[in-house]
Structure formats: structure tokens, C-alpha cells
Design a protein around this motif. Sequence first.
Motif, PDB file in Angstrom:
ATOM      1  N   LEU A 274       0.819  -1.204   0.000  1.00 21.62           N
ATOM      2  CA  LEU A 274       0.000   0.000   0.000  1.00 21.62           C
ATOM      3  C   LEU A 274       0.861   1.266   0.000  1.00 21.62           C
ATOM      4  O   LEU A 274       0.517   2.256  -0.645  1.00 21.62           O
ATOM      5  N   GLU A 275       1.989   1.240   0.711  1.00 20.41           N
ATOM      6  CA  GLU A 275       2.905   2.394   0.684  1.00 20.41           C
ATOM      7  C   GLU A 275       3.468   2.605  -0.713  1.00 20.41           C
ATOM      8  O   GLU A 275       3.596   3.741  -1.179  1.00 20.41           O
ATOM      9  N   GLY A 276       3.815   1.521  -1.383  1.00 18.94           N
ATOM     10  CA  GLY A 276       4.312   1.631  -2.762  1.00 18.94           C
ATOM     11  C   GLY A 276       3.255   2.182  -3.701  1.00 18.94           C
ATOM     12  O   GLY A 276       3.550   2.983  -4.594  1.00 18.94           O
ATOM     13  N   MET A 277       2.013   1.766  -3.494  1.00 14.07           N
ATOM     14  CA  MET A 277       0.918   2.266  -4.330  1.00 14.07           C
ATOM     15  C   MET A 277       0.716   3.759  -4.127  1.00 14.07           C
ATOM     16  O   MET A 277       0.360   4.478  -5.072  1.00 14.07           O
ATOM     17  N   GLN A 278       0.950   4.265  -2.921  1.00 12.66           N
ATOM     18  CA  GLN A 278       0.811   5.698  -2.665  1.00 12.66           C
ATOM     19  C   GLN A 278       1.765   6.501  -3.541  1.00 12.66           C
ATOM     20  O   GLN A 278       1.399   7.555  -4.069  1.00 12.66           O
ATOM     21  N   ALA A 279       2.988   6.001  -3.710  1.00 14.64           N
ATOM     22  CA  ALA A 279       3.957   6.702  -4.562  1.00 14.64           C
ATOM     23  C   ALA A 279       3.477   6.719  -6.016  1.00 14.64           C
ATOM     24  O   ALA A 279       3.568   7.741  -6.705  1.00 14.64           O
ATOM     25  N   GLY A 280       2.960   5.589  -6.476  1.00 12.56           N
ATOM     26  CA  GLY A 280       2.439   5.518  -7.840  1.00 12.56           C
ATOM     27  C   GLY A 280       1.253   6.447  -8.051  1.00 12.56           C
ATOM     28  O   GLY A 280       1.125   7.103  -9.090  1.00 12.56           O
ATOM     29  N   VAL A 281       0.380   6.512  -7.052  1.00  7.72           N
ATOM     30  CA  VAL A 281      -0.788   7.386  -7.134  1.00  7.72           C
ATOM     31  C   VAL A 281      -0.345   8.844  -7.229  1.00  7.72           C
ATOM     32  O   VAL A 281      -0.896   9.624  -8.023  1.00  7.72           O
ATOM     33  N   GLY A 282       0.663   9.226  -6.459  1.00  4.91           N
ATOM     34  CA  GLY A 282       1.182  10.593  -6.522  1.00  4.91           C
ATOM     35  C   GLY A 282       1.684  10.935  -7.916  1.00  4.91           C
ATOM     36  O   GLY A 282       1.432  12.032  -8.429  1.00  4.91           O
ATOM     37  N   ALA A 283       2.361   9.988  -8.552  1.00  2.00           N
ATOM     38  CA  ALA A 283       2.869  10.223  -9.908  1.00  2.00           C
ATOM     39  C   ALA A 283       1.728  10.371 -10.908  1.00  2.00           C
ATOM     40  O   ALA A 283       1.767  11.242 -11.782  1.00  2.00           O
ATOM     41  N   VAL A 284       0.699   9.540 -10.771  1.00  2.00           N
ATOM     42  CA  VAL A 284      -0.434   9.616 -11.694  1.00  2.00           C
ATOM     43  C   VAL A 284      -1.181  10.940 -11.525  1.00  2.00           C
ATOM     44  O   VAL A 284      -1.564  11.584 -12.502  1.00  2.00           O
ATOM     45  N   ILE A 285      -1.380  11.375 -10.274  1.00  2.00           N
ATOM     46  CA  ILE A 285      -2.060  12.648 -10.030  1.00  2.00           C
ATOM     47  C   ILE A 285      -1.257  13.802 -10.619  1.00  2.00           C
ATOM     48  O   ILE A 285      -1.813  14.728 -11.226  1.00  2.00           O
ATOM     49  N   THR A 286       0.071  13.753 -10.481  1.00  2.00           N
ATOM     50  CA  THR A 286       0.925  14.784 -11.072  1.00  2.00           C
ATOM     51  C   THR A 286       0.765  14.812 -12.589  1.00  2.00           C
ATOM     52  O   THR A 286       0.658  15.890 -13.192  1.00  2.00           O
ATOM     53  N   ALA A 287       0.717  13.631 -13.210  1.00  2.00           N
ATOM     54  CA  ALA A 287       0.530  13.560 -14.665  1.00  2.00           C
ATOM     55  C   ALA A 287      -0.812  14.151 -15.075  1.00  2.00           C
ATOM     56  O   ALA A 287      -0.909  14.847 -16.087  1.00  2.00           O
ATOM     57  N   VAL A 288      -1.859  13.898 -14.275  1.00  2.00           N
ATOM     58  CA  VAL A 288      -3.186  14.447 -14.568  1.00  2.00           C
ATOM     59  C   VAL A 288      -3.152  15.965 -14.515  1.00  2.00           C
ATOM     60  O   VAL A 288      -3.669  16.655 -15.408  1.00  2.00           O
ATOM     61  N   VAL A 289      -2.537  16.511 -13.458  1.00  2.00           N
ATOM     62  CA  VAL A 289      -2.472  17.966 -13.296  1.00  2.00           C
ATOM     63  C   VAL A 289      -1.719  18.599 -14.466  1.00  2.00           C
ATOM     64  O   VAL A 289      -2.171  19.598 -15.044  1.00  2.00           O
ATOM     65  N   ILE A 290      -0.590  18.018 -14.834  1.00  2.00           N
ATOM     66  CA  ILE A 290       0.198  18.555 -15.946  1.00  2.00           C
ATOM     67  C   ILE A 290      -0.598  18.473 -17.251  1.00  2.00           C
ATOM     68  O   ILE A 290      -0.661  19.435 -18.015  1.00  2.00           O
ATOM     69  N   GLY A 291      -1.230  17.327 -17.501  1.00  2.00           N
ATOM     70  CA  GLY A 291      -2.009  17.155 -18.729  1.00  2.00           C
ATOM     71  C   GLY A 291      -3.174  18.121 -18.828  1.00  2.00           C
ATOM     72  O   GLY A 291      -3.396  18.744 -19.875  1.00  2.00           O
ATOM     73  N   MET A 292      -3.926  18.262 -17.742  1.00  2.00           N
ATOM     74  CA  MET A 292      -5.063  19.174 -17.762  1.00  2.00           C
ATOM     75  C   MET A 292      -4.600  20.627 -17.871  1.00  2.00           C
ATOM     76  O   MET A 292      -5.222  21.435 -18.558  1.00  2.00           O
ATOM     77  N   GLY A 293      -3.487  20.945 -17.202  1.00  2.00           N
ATOM     78  CA  GLY A 293      -2.937  22.296 -17.300  1.00  2.00           C
ATOM     79  C   GLY A 293      -2.511  22.615 -18.722  1.00  2.00           C
ATOM     80  O   GLY A 293      -2.741  23.720 -19.221  1.00  2.00           O
ATOM     81  N   GLN A 294      -1.904  21.641 -19.401  1.00  2.00           N
ATOM     82  CA  GLN A 294      -1.495  21.851 -20.791  1.00  2.00           C
ATOM     83  C   GLN A 294      -2.700  22.060 -21.693  1.00  2.00           C
ATOM     84  O   GLN A 294      -2.669  22.887 -22.610  1.00  2.00           O
ATOM     85  N   GLN A 295      -3.784  21.302 -21.435  1.00  2.60           N
ATOM     86  CA  GLN A 295      -4.977  21.462 -22.257  1.00  2.60           C
ATOM     87  C   GLN A 295      -5.579  22.854 -22.077  1.00  2.60           C
ATOM     88  O   GLN A 295      -6.059  23.457 -23.037  1.00  2.60           O
ATOM     89  N   VAL A 296      -5.547  23.365 -20.850  1.00  7.60           N
ATOM     90  CA  VAL A 296      -6.073  24.716 -20.606  1.00  7.60           C
ATOM     91  C   VAL A 296      -5.190  25.753 -21.298  1.00  7.60           C
ATOM     92  O   VAL A 296      -5.690  26.672 -21.954  1.00  7.60           O
ATOM     93  N   THR A 297      -3.868  25.605 -21.175  1.00  3.73           N
ATOM     94  CA  THR A 297      -2.983  26.586 -21.810  1.00  3.73           C
ATOM     95  C   THR A 297      -3.037  26.488 -23.337  1.00  3.73           C
ATOM     96  O   THR A 297      -2.838  27.486 -24.022  1.00  3.73           O
ATOM     97  N   ASN A 298      -3.337  25.303 -23.870  1.00  2.47           N
ATOM     98  CA  ASN A 298      -3.457  25.145 -25.326  1.00  2.47           C
ATOM     99  C   ASN A 298      -4.654  25.897 -25.891  1.00  2.47           C
ATOM    100  O   ASN A 298      -4.688  26.196 -27.082  1.00  2.47           O
ATOM    101  N   THR A 299      -5.643  26.202 -25.046  1.00  2.00           N
ATOM    102  CA  THR A 299      -6.794  26.980 -25.519  1.00  2.00           C
ATOM    103  C   THR A 299      -6.386  28.409 -25.847  1.00  2.00           C
ATOM    104  O   THR A 299      -7.079  29.093 -26.581  1.00  2.00           O
ATOM    105  N   LYS A 300      -5.272  28.855 -25.273  1.00  2.00           N
ATOM    106  CA  LYS A 300      -4.754  30.221 -25.453  1.00  2.00           C
ATOM    107  C   LYS A 300      -5.768  31.280 -25.031  1.00  2.00           C
ATOM    108  O   LYS A 300      -5.744  32.399 -25.508  1.00  2.00           O
ATOM    109  N   SER A 301      -6.662  30.880 -24.116  1.00  2.00           N
ATOM    110  CA  SER A 301      -7.647  31.823 -23.590  1.00  2.00           C
ATOM    111  C   SER A 301      -7.069  32.467 -22.332  1.00  2.00           C
ATOM    112  O   SER A 301      -6.860  31.780 -21.324  1.00  2.00           O
ATOM    113  N   PRO A 302      -6.811  33.772 -22.367  1.00  2.00           N
ATOM    114  CA  PRO A 302      -6.251  34.427 -21.173  1.00  2.00           C
ATOM    115  C   PRO A 302      -7.137  34.259 -19.946  1.00  2.00           C
ATOM    116  O   PRO A 302      -6.639  34.093 -18.844  1.00  2.00           O
TER     117      PRO A 302
END
Length: 195
Positions: free
Chosen positions: A121-149
Motif C-alpha cells: 500500500l505504501e508503494g501504491m501511494q507513490a504511484g498514485v502521486g505520480a499519476v495525479i501529477t501527470a493528470v495535473v500537468i495534462g489538464m494544465g497543458q490542455q487549458v494553456t493550449n486553448t490560449k484563452s487568457p
Amino acid sequence: MKINENQSKGQILKQLFLSTLMLSGFTFGGGYVIITLMKKTFVDDYGWIDEDEMLDLVAIAQSAPGAIAVNGAIVVGYKLAGMLGVLTAVIATIIPPFAIISLIALFYDAFRENTFIALMLEGMQAGVGAVITAVVIGMGQQVTNTKSPLLIAMMFIAFIANYIFNVNVMLIILMAASIGLIQFFFNRNKGGMTQ
């Protein structure tokens, strides 16, 4: 496998059931982890939903009360097959956690004291943190790709309001929804005037 006009409703429901069952069965770490897998499955693999629509569906799923996995299943199921799609997707999403939690409840004492399970379960927590980081980066990129200020500013202001000033997430969601509605009506009225 993409949905096409030749597929029967039964085939679509079968695909929907199996895909949401697999997503739910192999997603550890809560709602934000499932977003990445939903995008991969429904946008990239099956082509059922385009990326912009997926962002809208995720926003609906996140802002609605309840588990994001179930909310996501509801909106995707409804888009693909109406109310029967909702029922199919929700049942498939609920089965794995229900079975796993029931099993854990039966053997809770044994699980709680097992060193191997605790380490896993401790190992899974590390993996979950990485996946959440990937989600945040991906969603942030999609928002910035809209080029809407406006959208880019809202993203940073929401982060600062929650992370630095501890503003309640519900208030942030309500404010963002209000701004979105104002922008929608402004754009609609502006479009109506030019016609």
C-alpha cells in the motif's frame, strides 16, 4: 475499438460495461487517478469522446456531488447510450470497489497486521502521486493550449486561492462556474448582435 453507426446498442453497452469495469477494477488512488485512465480509454483508445468534450465531462464529474468515478461513468454512459448507458456504466463502476471492500472487511484484522500488504500500500501511494501529477500537468497543458487568457488566469487564481489562501474548493468551483456562465451569455449576446 471505435463506436460506429453499424454497432447495435447491445454492442455499445457491452463495450461500455467492460471498459468501465476494467477502469474501476484497476484504478487505485481515488478520483483524480481515474481521469487519466478515462481519457486514455474513452478519447485515445475508443474515440468515443473528443478531448475538449472530455474536459467538459471531467468538469461536470468533479463539480457534481459523489465519487468522480461514478460521476464520470454517468456522463459518459449518458452520452453513449442514454439512461441505459448510465445504468450500465454505474453498475460496472460500482462492482469492483464493492467486491474489494467487502473482501477487505471480511479479513480486516489479517490485512491490518500483514507487513507485506502494508508495504504494498505504501508503494501504491507513490504511484498514485505520480499519476495525479501527470493528470495535473495534462489538464494544465490542455487549458494553456486553448490560449484563452481568461481560462489560464482562472487556473492560476484557483490554485493560489486554494493552495495559499485555503479558500474552500466549493467556493472556487462556484466562482469558476459563474464566470463561465457570464462568459457564455456575453459571447452569445455578442454573437447575436453581429448577426
